[in-house]
Write an enzyme that holds these catalytic residues in place. Structure first.
Site, PDB file in Angstrom:
ATOM      1  N   THR A 172     -82.911   7.445  83.685  1.00  0.00           N
ATOM      2  CA  THR A 172     -81.599   6.835  83.463  1.00  0.00           C
ATOM      3  C   THR A 172     -80.989   6.574  84.831  1.00  0.00           C
ATOM      4  OG1 THR A 172     -81.307   8.131  81.452  1.00  0.00           O
ATOM      5  CG2 THR A 172     -79.346   7.117  82.386  1.00  0.00           C
ATOM      6  N   LYS A 186     -78.434   1.942  77.283  1.00  0.00           N
ATOM      7  CA  LYS A 186     -78.340   3.400  77.402  1.00  0.00           C
ATOM      8  C   LYS A 186     -76.928   3.833  77.816  1.00  0.00           C
ATOM      9  CE  LYS A 186     -79.618   7.702  78.452  1.00  0.00           C
ATOM     10  NZ  LYS A 186     -80.113   8.711  77.546  1.00  0.00           N
ATOM     11  N   LYS A 228     -73.246  12.379  84.409  1.00  0.00           N
ATOM     12  CA  LYS A 228     -74.045  11.395  85.149  1.00  0.00           C
ATOM     13  C   LYS A 228     -73.993  10.032  84.451  1.00  0.00           C
ATOM     14  CE  LYS A 228     -78.787  10.037  85.995  1.00  0.00           C
ATOM     15  NZ  LYS A 228     -80.203  10.270  85.874  1.00  0.00           N
TER      16      LYS A 228
HETATM   17  P1  NAD Z   1     -85.836  16.864  85.836  1.00  0.00           P
HETATM   18  O1  NAD Z   1     -85.008  17.159  87.037  1.00  0.00           O
HETATM   19  O2  NAD Z   1     -86.301  17.983  84.975  1.00  0.00           O
HETATM   20  O3  NAD Z   1     -87.137  16.006  86.270  1.00  0.00           O
HETATM   21  C1  NAD Z   1     -87.157  15.072  87.305  1.00  0.00           C
HETATM   22  C2  NAD Z   1     -88.415  15.345  88.135  1.00  0.00           C
HETATM   23  O4  NAD Z   1     -88.529  14.355  89.153  1.00  0.00           O
HETATM   24  C3  NAD Z   1     -88.398  16.714  88.826  1.00  0.00           C
HETATM   25  O5  NAD Z   1     -89.512  17.506  88.400  1.00  0.00           O
HETATM   26  C4  NAD Z   1     -88.478  16.370  90.306  1.00  0.00           C
HETATM   27  O6  NAD Z   1     -89.229  17.293  91.079  1.00  0.00           O
HETATM   28  C5  NAD Z   1     -89.145  15.013  90.256  1.00  0.00           C
HETATM   29  N1  NAD Z   1     -88.960  14.227  91.479  1.00  0.00           N
HETATM   30  C6  NAD Z   1     -87.820  14.079  92.206  1.00  0.00           C
HETATM   31  N2  NAD Z   1     -88.053  13.267  93.256  1.00  0.00           N
HETATM   32  C7  NAD Z   1     -89.359  12.893  93.183  1.00  0.00           C
HETATM   33  C8  NAD Z   1     -90.187  12.073  93.981  1.00  0.00           C
HETATM   34  N3  NAD Z   1     -89.712  11.450  95.075  1.00  0.00           N
HETATM   35  N4  NAD Z   1     -91.483  11.914  93.626  1.00  0.00           N
HETATM   36  C9  NAD Z   1     -91.981  12.564  92.517  1.00  0.00           C
HETATM   37  N5  NAD Z   1     -91.240  13.367  91.734  1.00  0.00           N
HETATM   38  C10 NAD Z   1     -89.938  13.519  92.053  1.00  0.00           C
HETATM   39  O7  NAD Z   1     -84.981  15.798  84.984  1.00  0.00           O
HETATM   40  P2  NAD Z   1     -85.229  15.375  83.466  1.00  0.00           P
HETATM   41  O8  NAD Z   1     -84.320  16.145  82.583  1.00  0.00           O
HETATM   42  O9  NAD Z   1     -86.692  15.321  83.211  1.00  0.00           O
HETATM   43  O10 NAD Z   1     -84.640  13.891  83.501  1.00  0.00           O
HETATM   44  C11 NAD Z   1     -85.372  12.800  84.055  1.00  0.00           C
HETATM   45  C12 NAD Z   1     -84.610  11.516  83.770  1.00  0.00           C
HETATM   46  O11 NAD Z   1     -84.435  11.381  82.349  1.00  0.00           O
HETATM   47  C13 NAD Z   1     -83.195  11.496  84.372  1.00  0.00           C
HETATM   48  O12 NAD Z   1     -82.951  10.199  84.859  1.00  0.00           O
HETATM   49  C14 NAD Z   1     -82.301  11.849  83.202  1.00  0.00           C
HETATM   50  O13 NAD Z   1     -80.996  11.307  83.335  1.00  0.00           O
HETATM   51  C15 NAD Z   1     -83.055  11.207  82.051  1.00  0.00           C
HETATM   52  N6  NAD Z   1     -82.801  11.807  80.726  1.00  0.00           N
HETATM   53  C16 NAD Z   1     -82.817  13.167  80.567  1.00  0.00           C
HETATM   54  C17 NAD Z   1     -82.582  13.704  79.305  1.00  0.00           C
HETATM   55  C18 NAD Z   1     -82.594  15.207  79.083  1.00  0.00           C
HETATM   56  O14 NAD Z   1     -82.162  15.648  78.009  1.00  0.00           O
HETATM   57  N7  NAD Z   1     -83.067  16.001  80.017  1.00  0.00           N
HETATM   58  C19 NAD Z   1     -82.340  12.858  78.203  1.00  0.00           C
HETATM   59  C20 NAD Z   1     -82.374  11.485  78.392  1.00  0.00           C
HETATM   60  C21 NAD Z   1     -82.607  10.964  79.671  1.00  0.00           C
END
Ligand code: NAD
Length: 297
Positions: A91, A166, A241
């Protein structure tokens, strides 16, 4: 298919695992994850994970990181597999989504923005909803993969429109949850029983998806994070966010969004100056319970 997956955090890891479990070859990379879940091949860099794949997914925290990762993987994808599809499921802001897609297309790739709703539970169960922006040809190519990870994928128009859908959706749900919460607190103070209020509103004009599925008042309606000490669920931090992204987008295109703006301020107050960080989005009812209307309360 041969698939690269970059960003195997809370959402990405189960999504990638579901693709592998369905028989696809998935090579994954995450800066902070040393051992990838069973069934995934671990790469030592984003470029390595993205090289020589049919489709590369990213599931990353924000637009800045997606731009940086795209700058690294697009050249690797373009030289090893021209015509491959870059799909960003994070997102992020609409402008970053459009910028990384343009970079991919300029380099002979196809690109989709495909943010999701459904949270970690939906990611694990393979029941996410994908909101997709991009060309139909790329969408059709990736649709079988969306169908493994989710229950619904909607092509919303050109690049960036997935993110637009979204943030509009989450602006509605953020404002709805805030007003639902304050309505329950008003009902309390008027001496109206919460169950009676739910019984009326759930079949009246004030009903909504958040009321029916994640009622902020514990013990009322379907089981919800409120029944579990407001453990997320969807965190108040992620709602903040998304509300900020909605306000940034509104600013960019000069849209008047006063309810979204107020919801954003309320979540800012709750997450950054209150107790909301790490709690479910519906815990904002606790902030309303604490406050009164008069200056002295
Ligand atoms: P998270 O922080 O658990 O996962 C993100 C991952 O990206 C981490 O493991 C981090 O180490 C990795 N990362 C960061 N920089 C990086 C790089 N340069 N190269 C490779 N890996 C890298 O977050 P999440 O909850 O999995 O969310 C991910 C996305 O999904 C976000 O944009 C969030 O807004 C969206 N989202 C989350 C949810 C939820 O309920 N968690 C729901 C809908 C959407």
């Amino acid at each position: 298919m041969k698939i690269g997956f970059i960003g195997t955090g809370n959402m990405g890891a189960p999504m990638a695992a579901n693709l592998a479990a369905a028989g696809h070859t998935v090579t994954a990379f995450d800066v902070a994850v040393s051992s990838q879940p069973d069934g995934l091949k671990a790469a030592s860099s984003a470029a390595q994970a993205a090289s020589d794949q049919d489709v590369v997914f990213t599931m990353l925290p924000n637009g800045e990181i997606v731009r940086a990762v795209a700058a690294e993987i697009v050249p690797a994808m373009a030289s090893a597999s021209p015509g491959a599809v870059f799909v960003d499921c994070s997102t992020i802001d609409v402008q970053s989504a459009r910028a990384v897609a343009a970079l991919a297309v300029e380099n002979g790739l196809q690109a989709l923005d495909a943010p999701v709703s459904g949270g970690v539970l939906g990611s694990t169960a393979g029941t996410l909803t994908f909101m997709v922006g991009g060309e139909n040809e790329a969408f059709e190519k990736v649709k079988p993969l969306f169908d493994i990870m989710g229950q619904k994928a909607v092509l919303c128009g050109p690049t960036g429109n997935g993110q637009a859908a979204k943030i509009c959706n989450n602006m509605i749900s953020g404002a709805s949850i805030a007003v639902l919460s304050e309505a329950f607190v008003l009902a309390d103070k008027l001496g109206l029983d919460r169950s009676a209020m739910f019984n009326v509103v759930s079949t009246s004009s004030g009903s909504s998806w958040p009321l029916l599925n994640m009622c902020p008042a514990p013990g009322v309606g379907a089981p919800s994070p409120g029944d579990n000490n407001y453990k997320p669920g969807f965190s108040a931090d992620l709602m903040l966010k998304d509300l900020r992204l909605s306000q940034q987008a509104a600013q960019d295109v000069d849209a008047d969004t006063p309810m979204g703006k107020r919801a954003c301020e309320l979540y800012e107050e709750f997450v950054e100056r209150g107790d909301g960080s790490g709690m479910d989005v519906t815990a904002i009812i606790l902030a309303h319970e604490k406050r009164g209307r008069r200056a002295d309360s």
